[in-house]
Every structure is written in structure tokens, then in C-alpha cells.
Scaffold this active site. Structure first.
Site: not given
Ligand SMILES: Nc1ncnc2c1ncn2[C@@H]1O[C@H](COP(=O)(O)OP(=O)(O)OP(=O)(O)O)[C@@H](O)[C@H]1O
Length: 301
Positions: A26, A24, A44, A28-29, A137
Site C-alpha cells: 500500500g 501487496g 501488515k 505506507f507499507g 476509501d
Molecule cells: N487481511 C488481509 N488478508 C489478505 N490480504 C490483505 C489483507 N489486508 C490487505 N490485504 C491485501 O494486501 C494488499 C495491500 O493492501 P493495503 O491495504 O496495504 O494497500 P492497498 O489497498 O492495496 O493500497 P493503498 O494503501 O494505496 O490503498 C492488497 O492487495 C490487499 O487486498
């Protein structure tokens, strides 16, 4: 203006980590599933020129947290800089609570399961608050369960510390955190609890935070309107009153809240376990099938 996001391709190598797929993006990245000889992890990335650097904060908070407790937090396996981006490698988690709620019968979790998950979700906030940070959040999309391969489908993880801020009692920080407090995290947790238990928040689809704030205020006078018949109304209303009574500097009485959640389980004669997505939960076997045997269960090695 936001920089272009870092894009990595399957098979590409970042130090000892091989990219498997993108999970996915977010604000920022991006997050990728990666592997090395020891197993699978989440990587990440964030461009070094991103105007807002959140990865450093995430690494700092996770490092502080895992020094004290590992009950609800991803462990950092590696971190560094590679080409034009910074990266961190951490525990790979499973489905988010948002996905699990949607997959549940009737679009929600069963009562015992939602209350048990709720206790874990609040414990995660308690630990974070104890090291002096606010999450800011709190929502089902920022929590996930662990992976079946690691025997962690009963464990709830909290994710995404990009909005985190240090909470201190001085006025400068008070302004910096826009007056947000532990109480606000707890209030968001309560709203999440309503969603997990089958309620639909009237502001669910509203993006304008000011409007959301106004709607929350309006419902303050009649919180019962937020509760559906599947919610443990009495206990949730009591918890809301407790949160309402907290002042800026007050530490939320987490233990009292856990007690009320446990009382709700007893009053409704439900038990926490097994969770809805566990093997043998006949009624959910089709809905949750891909959680237990889907892509994340196929180990590469
Ligand atoms: N440790 C992890 N293991 C598996 N999936 C993850 C992990 N961390 C994040 N993700 C998944 O990666 C995706 C991107 O996560 P991220 O936290 O970067 O952004 P977001 O929460 O989707 O967006 P935003 O930053 O706008 O709140 C999400 O679907 C999240 O569930």
C-alpha cells in the site's frame, strides 16, 4: 519524502510468524501472508520512520470494532515492533470484490449475489460509523470475502483503514475531515454497488479527485445514466435520493436501505445465495476455480 518500504523475505521470522509471501504494497507499507502453528494470517508492516503512521490507527479502529461486532472485520492476532518496523497480524482474507467482479460472467456479479454482497458491505460501514469513524476509501478493492478453509466464502470483510478519520460534530474536526461525512461513505458504497452490478462509472479511470467530484455532480442531475440494464434502477435511484437528502449530522437510514435492496431482490426474483463463487455454481466453475482451490486453499500445515 516516503521512506523505503520494509521488505521481508519468504522464510523470514517476525517473532512467532513465518513470512510466506508478499500479498501487496500500500502507500505506507506492505502486507504479507504469514503462518504460525495455529494457521495462516496477514501481517501488515510499516517502517517506524514513515512520516504518516497509519498502522496505529488501523489497530485502534479494528480493536474498537471487534469489541462490538466481528461480522465484517479482521481480528487482530498480534501486534508489536520488530527491528525498524511496526507490525500487526490479522485474519487473512480471500479475494477482493474487485477481483471477484472481474472474474464474474460478463465482468460483473449476478444480481442476487451483488445485492447480498452490497448489504454486507453497507453493514460494515454502519458498524464503523457507529464507533464514530468514516472509512473514506470505499471501493471494491477494499472489500474481500473470507477464505474457504475457514468456511467464510459467504462473509464480506472490509479492509484498509488507512484513510479512516474520526467523525465528530465539532467544527475543527469538520475541517479536519474535509467536510466528509457518513453520507459520503454511503454515496461511495452506492457507486460501488453500481460497479458490482455491472455498471461502469464514467470516472473509473480518473485519478484527479477534483475532476471525479465534478463528474459526480454532473451525473447528479441524471443518475439514471449511471445505471446499466443489469442494475435495479428504481431502488438504486431511491437510495441515491435518500443519501442526497442527508445533512452533515444525519445518520444514514441503513435499515431503510437494506429494505430497498431486499425489495430489489424480490422485484427481480433473485436470491442472495448461493454466491457466484460457491461450489456447484456450474456457470462459474472455471472462472472462480482458483478462489476455491487456488493458492490460498493450500494449507502449509
Ligand atoms: N487481511 C488481509 N488478508 C489478505 N490480504 C490483505 C489483507 N489486508 C490487505 N490485504 C491485501 O494486501 C494488499 C495491500 O493492501 P493495503 O491495504 O496495504 O494497500 P492497498 O489497498 O492495496 O493500497 P493503498 O494503501 O494505496 O490503498 C492488497 O492487495 C490487499 O487486498
Amino acid at each position: 519524502m516516503a521512506q523505503q518500504l520494509v521488505q521481508l523475505m519468504p522464510g523470514q521470522q517476525v517473532e512467532r510468524w513465518t513470512i510466506e509471501k508478499k500479498l501487496g504494497e500500500g502507500g505506507f507499507g506492505a502486507v504479507y501472508r504469514v503462518y504460525d502453528a495455529t494457521g495462516r494470517y496477514a501481517l501488515k508492516v510499516e517502517g517506524v520512520n514513515e512520516q504518516i503512521q497509519v498502522l496505529k490507527l488501523e489497530v485502534h479502529v479494528l480493536t474498537e470494532l471487534t469489541k462490538r461486532s466481528s461480522r465484517h472485520f479482521c481480528k487482530i492476532e498480534d501486534k508489536g515492533r520488530f527491528g525498524g518496523f511496526n507490525y500487526v497480524v490479522m485474519t487473512l482474507v480471500g479475494k477482493s470484490l474487485e477481483n471477484l467482479v472481474k472474474s464474474g460472467p460478463g465482468g460483473h456479479m449476478t444480481l442476487g449475489c451483488s445485492l447480498g454482497v452490497g448489504i454486507q458491505a453497507l453493514e460494515a460501514l454502519e458498524d464503523l460509523h457507529q464507533i464514530g469513524y468514516l472509512h473514506r476509501d470505499v471501493k471494491p478493492g477494499n472489500y474481500a470475502i473470507g477464505r474457504p478453509e475457514l468456511n467464510e466464502i459467504r462473509k464480506v470483510y472490509i479492509l484498509d483503514f488507512g484513510m479512516c478519520r474520526k467523525f465528530t460534530n465539532d467544527q475543527v474536526h469538520k475541517k479536519y475531515t474535509r467536510q466528509r461525512t457518513k453520507k459520503d461513505d454511503c454515496e461511495s458504497w452506492l457507486y460501488m454497488q453500481i460497479e458490482l452490478t455491472g455498471g461502469r462509472l464514467p470516472w473509473h479511470d480518473i485519478a484527479d479527485m477534483k475532476q471525479v467530484g465534478r463528474m459526480k455532480q454532473q451525473y447528479r442531475a441524471s443518475p439514471f445514466m449511471l445505471f446499466t440494464p443489469t442494475c435495479p434502477t428504481n431502488e438504486l435511484a431511491q437510495i441515491l435520493r435518500i443519501f442526497d437528502g442527508l445533512k452533515y449530522y444525519d445518520a444514514p437510514p441503513y435499515q431503510q436501505v437494506y429494505g430497498l435492496i431486499r425489495s430489489a431482490m424480490a422485484a427481480n426474483r433473485v436470491q442472495e445465495f448461493p454466491y457466484d463463487w460457491e461450489p456447484g455454481m456450474e456457470r462459474n466453475s472455471i472462472r472462480y476455480q482458483n478462489i476455491l482451490s487456488g493458492p490460498s486453499a493450500h494449507m502449509l500445515m
